[in-house]
Design a protein around this motif. Structure first.
Motif, PDB file in Angstrom:
ATOM      1  N   ALA A 304      61.226  29.738  60.105  1.00  0.00           N
ATOM      2  CA  ALA A 304      61.029  30.712  59.019  1.00  0.00           C
ATOM      3  C   ALA A 304      62.122  31.776  59.040  1.00  0.00           C
ATOM      4  N   LEU A 305      62.487  32.231  60.221  1.00  0.00           N
ATOM      5  CA  LEU A 305      63.564  33.219  60.337  1.00  0.00           C
ATOM      6  C   LEU A 305      64.884  32.649  59.824  1.00  0.00           C
ATOM      7  N   GLN A 306      65.167  31.414  60.217  1.00  0.00           N
ATOM      8  CA  GLN A 306      66.408  30.773  59.763  1.00  0.00           C
ATOM      9  C   GLN A 306      66.412  30.595  58.252  1.00  0.00           C
ATOM     10  N   ASP A 307      65.256  30.219  57.693  1.00  0.00           N
ATOM     11  CA  ASP A 307      65.165  30.040  56.237  1.00  0.00           C
ATOM     12  C   ASP A 307      65.357  31.362  55.501  1.00  0.00           C
ATOM     13  N   LEU A 308      64.802  32.443  56.054  1.00  0.00           N
ATOM     14  CA  LEU A 308      64.977  33.763  55.438  1.00  0.00           C
ATOM     15  C   LEU A 308      66.453  34.161  55.418  1.00  0.00           C
ATOM     16  N   LEU A 309      67.138  33.908  56.523  1.00  0.00           N
ATOM     17  CA  LEU A 309      68.555  34.272  56.603  1.00  0.00           C
ATOM     18  C   LEU A 309      69.425  33.386  55.712  1.00  0.00           C
ATOM     19  N   SER A 310      68.918  32.206  55.359  1.00  0.00           N
ATOM     20  CA  SER A 310      69.670  31.356  54.426  1.00  0.00           C
ATOM     21  C   SER A 310      69.493  31.827  52.981  1.00  0.00           C
ATOM     22  N   ILE A 311      68.389  32.556  52.743  1.00  0.00           N
ATOM     23  CA  ILE A 311      68.129  33.080  51.399  1.00  0.00           C
ATOM     24  C   ILE A 311      68.819  34.430  51.200  1.00  0.00           C
ATOM     25  N   TYR A 312      68.728  35.300  52.232  1.00  0.00           N
ATOM     26  CA  TYR A 312      69.316  36.634  52.163  1.00  0.00           C
ATOM     27  C   TYR A 312      70.551  36.708  53.044  1.00  0.00           C
ATOM     28  N   GLU A 313      71.462  37.582  52.695  1.00  0.00           N
ATOM     29  CA  GLU A 313      72.743  37.639  53.395  1.00  0.00           C
ATOM     30  C   GLU A 313      72.601  38.151  54.826  1.00  0.00           C
ATOM     31  N   SER A 314      71.640  39.040  55.060  1.00  0.00           N
ATOM     32  CA  SER A 314      71.451  39.591  56.402  1.00  0.00           C
ATOM     33  C   SER A 314      69.999  40.022  56.555  1.00  0.00           C
ATOM     34  N   ILE A 315      69.622  40.333  57.793  1.00  0.00           N
ATOM     35  CA  ILE A 315      68.258  40.793  58.047  1.00  0.00           C
ATOM     36  C   ILE A 315      67.962  42.059  57.256  1.00  0.00           C
ATOM     37  N   ASP A 316      68.944  42.938  57.161  1.00  0.00           N
ATOM     38  CA  ASP A 316      68.738  44.210  56.443  1.00  0.00           C
ATOM     39  C   ASP A 316      68.461  43.993  54.959  1.00  0.00           C
ATOM     40  N   GLU A 317      68.874  42.841  54.427  1.00  0.00           N
ATOM     41  CA  GLU A 317      68.674  42.557  53.007  1.00  0.00           C
ATOM     42  C   GLU A 317      67.286  41.989  52.707  1.00  0.00           C
ATOM     43  N   ILE A 318      66.542  41.585  53.745  1.00  0.00           N
ATOM     44  CA  ILE A 318      65.220  40.990  53.534  1.00  0.00           C
ATOM     45  C   ILE A 318      64.230  42.073  53.114  1.00  0.00           C
ATOM     46  N   PRO A 319      63.630  41.993  51.922  1.00  0.00           N
ATOM     47  CA  PRO A 319      62.689  43.033  51.477  1.00  0.00           C
ATOM     48  C   PRO A 319      61.368  42.927  52.250  1.00  0.00           C
ATOM     49  N   PRO A 320      60.941  43.994  52.902  1.00  0.00           N
ATOM     50  CA  PRO A 320      59.694  43.930  53.686  1.00  0.00           C
ATOM     51  C   PRO A 320      58.468  43.781  52.788  1.00  0.00           C
ATOM     52  N   ILE A 321      57.428  43.143  53.326  1.00  0.00           N
ATOM     53  CA  ILE A 321      56.195  42.973  52.549  1.00  0.00           C
ATOM     54  C   ILE A 321      55.023  43.752  53.153  1.00  0.00           C
ATOM     55  N   PHE A 322      55.193  44.218  54.379  1.00  0.00           N
ATOM     56  CA  PHE A 322      54.141  45.020  55.019  1.00  0.00           C
ATOM     57  C   PHE A 322      54.722  46.349  55.486  1.00  0.00           C
ATOM     58  N   ASP A 323      53.873  47.360  55.498  1.00  0.00           N
ATOM     59  CA  ASP A 323      54.288  48.641  56.050  1.00  0.00           C
ATOM     60  C   ASP A 323      54.100  48.662  57.567  1.00  0.00           C
ATOM     61  N   TYR A 324      53.000  48.042  58.014  1.00  0.00           N
ATOM     62  CA  TYR A 324      52.716  47.977  59.448  1.00  0.00           C
ATOM     63  C   TYR A 324      52.108  46.615  59.778  1.00  0.00           C
ATOM     64  N   VAL A 325      52.400  46.127  60.966  1.00  0.00           N
ATOM     65  CA  VAL A 325      51.758  44.930  61.503  1.00  0.00           C
ATOM     66  C   VAL A 325      51.246  45.256  62.895  1.00  0.00           C
ATOM     67  N   LEU A 326      49.985  44.876  63.169  1.00  0.00           N
ATOM     68  CA  LEU A 326      49.391  45.050  64.490  1.00  0.00           C
ATOM     69  C   LEU A 326      49.056  43.673  65.049  1.00  0.00           C
ATOM     70  N   ILE A 327      49.407  43.422  66.305  1.00  0.00           N
ATOM     71  CA  ILE A 327      49.214  42.111  66.927  1.00  0.00           C
ATOM     72  C   ILE A 327      48.435  42.284  68.224  1.00  0.00           C
ATOM     73  N   ASP A 328      47.312  41.584  68.332  1.00  0.00           N
ATOM     74  CA  ASP A 328      46.510  41.618  69.559  1.00  0.00           C
ATOM     75  C   ASP A 328      46.740  40.332  70.353  1.00  0.00           C
ATOM     76  N   GLU A 329      46.508  40.406  71.660  1.00  0.00           N
ATOM     77  CA  GLU A 329      46.695  39.267  72.565  1.00  0.00           C
ATOM     78  C   GLU A 329      48.116  38.713  72.458  1.00  0.00           C
ATOM     79  N   SER A 330      49.091  39.593  72.594  1.00  0.00           N
ATOM     80  CA  SER A 330      50.492  39.201  72.392  1.00  0.00           C
ATOM     81  C   SER A 330      50.985  38.208  73.429  1.00  0.00           C
ATOM     82  N   GLN A 331      50.282  38.091  74.577  1.00  0.00           N
ATOM     83  CA  GLN A 331      50.718  37.133  75.594  1.00  0.00           C
ATOM     84  C   GLN A 331      50.610  35.690  75.100  1.00  0.00           C
ATOM     85  N   ASP A 332      49.898  35.495  73.992  1.00  0.00           N
ATOM     86  CA  ASP A 332      49.760  34.147  73.435  1.00  0.00           C
ATOM     87  C   ASP A 332      50.930  33.766  72.522  1.00  0.00           C
ATOM     88  N   PHE A 333      51.871  34.695  72.305  1.00  0.00           N
ATOM     89  CA  PHE A 333      52.972  34.456  71.374  1.00  0.00           C
ATOM     90  C   PHE A 333      54.321  34.531  72.088  1.00  0.00           C
TER      91      PHE A 333
END
Length: 681
Positions: A304-333
């Motif tokens: 997904a990251l690679q596909d996003l970078l193929s659509i947009y020129e850089s990470i800074d150009e990717i328009p965010p869709i969330f203001d905040y993300v919270l992740i629990d049990e991060s050891q599973d990722f």
């Protein structure tokens, strides 16, 4: 370095610096929880105008309003406004039912004037001595008021009025307060985009994420996504969030799937709201990779990251869709998931995980990358936690199963001393943990009772019934909801024993049995029983753990550690005598020392033994067994339990492929096989 014993919500200046520094020094030296604030935390509107005042909070002491500006008139106004706001808080959270009206607790608040230039350690020490509360009822009311001011709201129905007279109710009704690290995580502004919080099981990580979620939801009109790894935990969190918001008196309506989402991380391609990754794919028009097509979630996120970078020129150009993300049990990722979350989030990503969730994780470098390390386990009696770690890691055995280096012991909340005996090439370690407020002033009995008998199904049921009767006899206020029964065995015999136990428990006690391996939740008015797969995040005053044979299998030891630490008063552990006789001889003296002295004494492995430990861990994690992969896939697909045995037998035809292909490829094949054959059942 920040201290868990001290929190300051006030910037240090030339006018107050000595006062705050002296308070911090006393807190750390005396190991006394202390807070310095300007007003109720989390309410920036409660501004009292007078800038030369601060509020000092410490359990078992009066609330001290400190004037360091010397303006008596302004301080009088500050005092009156403070009392008015605190009274309003007490009414809002129904504390008034316990502490009464302001006239009933006003004497628990005092004011003093301090000269900043002359303030030092001894001055603050004397100030605390003069403000100490001796009356148990007064202490209780003072701590309840402190909990209001720090946002550590306690359930007033649990606290109840009066002072309890038995161990169970004393611990249940103990007033819980956030420590310094927890308070900083909730209220301090982050200085970086991704904030990582790590801690042992029971350090309150999920609770902190809920408090952080509340703060963000009230102060942000944007989009927030709360994600975790599996569907069971996600369902639990989605139910828990509205309950928590109601408890915290949040008046704003939860706008599900428009302002707030809560789901597992992966999801399905057909429903964008079924998972965070699914939502991202649907929003940006990326190809969704389902579980059957790509076995690794890390690989899906990387794609997904690679596909996003193929659509947009850089990470800074990717328009965010969330203001905040919270992740629990991060050891599973893995890191690809966190990186994906970061590029689609405008403000901050909050990541909470357990540094000890798998005590056999060879890679502990991620501990050093944590912004907050929660080393205090507030759920479990420190003796239970030490015993669980010692048994899980084989610390009392001749050959250890795991060993931590000095900085890692510290990160896991251990204080230690070490010395090298004459003639030895390694150190003898004495490990201990700091005392907890939850258990202070409470004389508890042994925290872990190990029973070794020659077991069969009838013996196990009889042992459990005897343990239940013992718990009831020693704790007259205990109910069926106070007890959890956990089997490490996941074979067919476990389900048969659960069925027998259901009948026996009802006939003997009149209790219903909640088979959590079916219900997937902890239910009211029922005795909890489960295998090892459905206990994450749960706690009980009492746990009965049936382990049978404790082998040196790393997965079993990890499950045993997890199960033993579900209790906060006492754990009963049943093991088979004949198959564990050598192990019992090795661990019994060590467990006895933990119970009596609160210390783990263990010998450091040699360099060669440490290398062997790491090689064993690496080998064990290299490839899972057929049964382990089957269990993981079955749980991930959330398939019905009643068909598990049949599908497992059918899946045996894939065993040749299991040996011939990579684990990732086999997992994908097995996933397709199960989904395709389920319809015929």
């Amino acid at each position: 370095m920040s201290s868990s014993f001290f929190y300051s919500g006030i910037a240090e200046t030339d006018q107050n610096g000595n006062i705050i520094s002296a308070i911090r020094a006393v807190a750390e030296s005396k190991q006394l929880q202390m807070y310095v604030i300007k007003q109720q935390l989390g309410d920036d509107d409660a501004n009292y105008g007078y800038e030369n005042a601060l509020i000092l909070l410490a359990p078992k002491h009066k609330i001290i309003l400190i004037d360091f500006g010397g303006d008596a008139d302004e301080m009088d106004v500050f005092f009156d406004d403070f009392i008015e706001d605190l009274s309003s808080l007490s009414h809002k959270y129904r504390y008034k039912n316990i502490v009464g009206r302001a006239r009933d607790w006003k004497h628990l608040i005092t004011t003093t004037t301090i000269n900043n230039e002359s303030c030092d350690f001894s001055y603050i020490e004397q100030l605390l001595t003069d403000s100490k509360i001796e009356d148990p009822s007064g202490r209780k009311n003072s701590e309840l008021l402190i909990s209001l001011l720090t946002g550590s709201i306690n359930d007033i129905d649990r606290i109840k009025s009066g002072v309890p007279d038995n161990i169970l109710d004393k611990i249940k009704q103990k007033i819980l307060l956030f420590d310094g690290d927890q308070t900083r995580f909730i209220y301090d502004s982050p200085e970086k985009k991704t904030i990582r919080i790590q801690g042992l099981s029971g350090t309150g990580k999920t609770e902190l994420l809920l408090h952080k979620l509340k703060e963000l939801y009230l102060n942000c009109d944007g989009k927030i996504y709360f994600a975790c790894h599996n569907k069971i935990l996600a369902s639990s969190l989605r139910n828990r969030i509205p309950e928590f918001f109601n408890f915290m008196k949040v008046e704003e309506q939860i706008e599900w799937n428009s302002r707030l989402w809560c789901s597992n991380a992966w999801g399905s391609g057909g429903d964008k709201n079924s998972g965070l990754y699914s939502y991202i794919c649907r929003h940006y028009g990326l190809t969704f990779l389902p579980y059957g097509r790509v076995a690794s979630f890390e690989r899906a996120c990387k794609t997904a990251l690679q596909d996003l970078l193929s659509i947009y020129e850089s990470i800074d150009e990717i328009p965010p869709i969330f203001d905040y993300v919270l992740i629990d049990e991060s050891q599973d990722f893995g890191e690809n998931f966190f990186n994906l979350c970061e590029v689609v989030t405008k403000n901050n990503v909050y990541v909470a995980g357990d540094i000890f969730q798998s005590i056999f994780d060879a890679d502990r470098t991620k501990v050093a990358n944590s912004d907050y390390l929660l080393s205090k386990c507030y759920r479990t009696d420190p003796r239970t936690l030490m015993a669980a770690h010692a048994i899980g890691m084989g610390l009392f055995e001749t050959k250890k199963l795991q060993w931590l280096e000095d900085n890692q012991w510290g990160a896991c909340g251990y204080l230690f001393e070490k010395h090298k005996p004459e003639g030895s090439t390694t150190y003898t370690y004495q490990l201990k943990r700091e005392p907890l407020r939850r258990f202070e002033d409470i004389e508890t009995t042994e925290s872990l009772e190990i029973s070794a008998i020659n077991t069969d199904s009838a013996d196990k049921v009889a042992y459990i019934i005897d343990a239940l009767e013992k718990i009831q006899k020693e704790n007259v206020t205990a109910t069926e909801e106070d007890i959890g029964i956990i089997f490490l065995d996941n074979s067919k015999s476990f389900y048969r024993i659960a069925d027998v136990l259901q009948r026996e428990v009802y006939e003997r006690f009149g209790w219903e049995l909640n088979k959590a391996y079916d219900s997937k939740e902890k239910t009211k008015g029922a005795l909890f029983v489960s295998n090892k797969n459905n206990v994450k995040g749960l706690e009980f005053p009492f746990v009965i753990c049936v382990a049978d044979t404790i082998t040196r299998n790393l997965g079993l030891r990890n499950s045993l550690y997890m199960s033993l630490t579900r209790s906060f008063i006492k754990t009963y552990l049943l093991i088979d005598l004949e198959s564990n006789i050598d192990l019992i001889d090795q661990i019994a003296p060590g467990i006895d020392k933990i119970e009596k002295q609160g210390v783990i004494e263990t010998q450091e492995p040699t360099a060669a033994e440490k290398l062997e430990i790491q090689m064993t861990i690496a080998q064990s994690t290299k490839r899972k067994t057929f049964s382990e992969i089957f269990d993981l896939v079955y749980e991930e697909l959330d398939l019905p339990r009643e068909h598990k045995t049949t599908l497992f037998d059918m899946a045996q035809i894939l065993k040749k492929q299991f040996k011939a292909v990579e684990e990732q490829e086999f997992t994908a094949k097995l996933s397709n096989f199960l989904e395709n054959n389920l319809e015929y059942l």
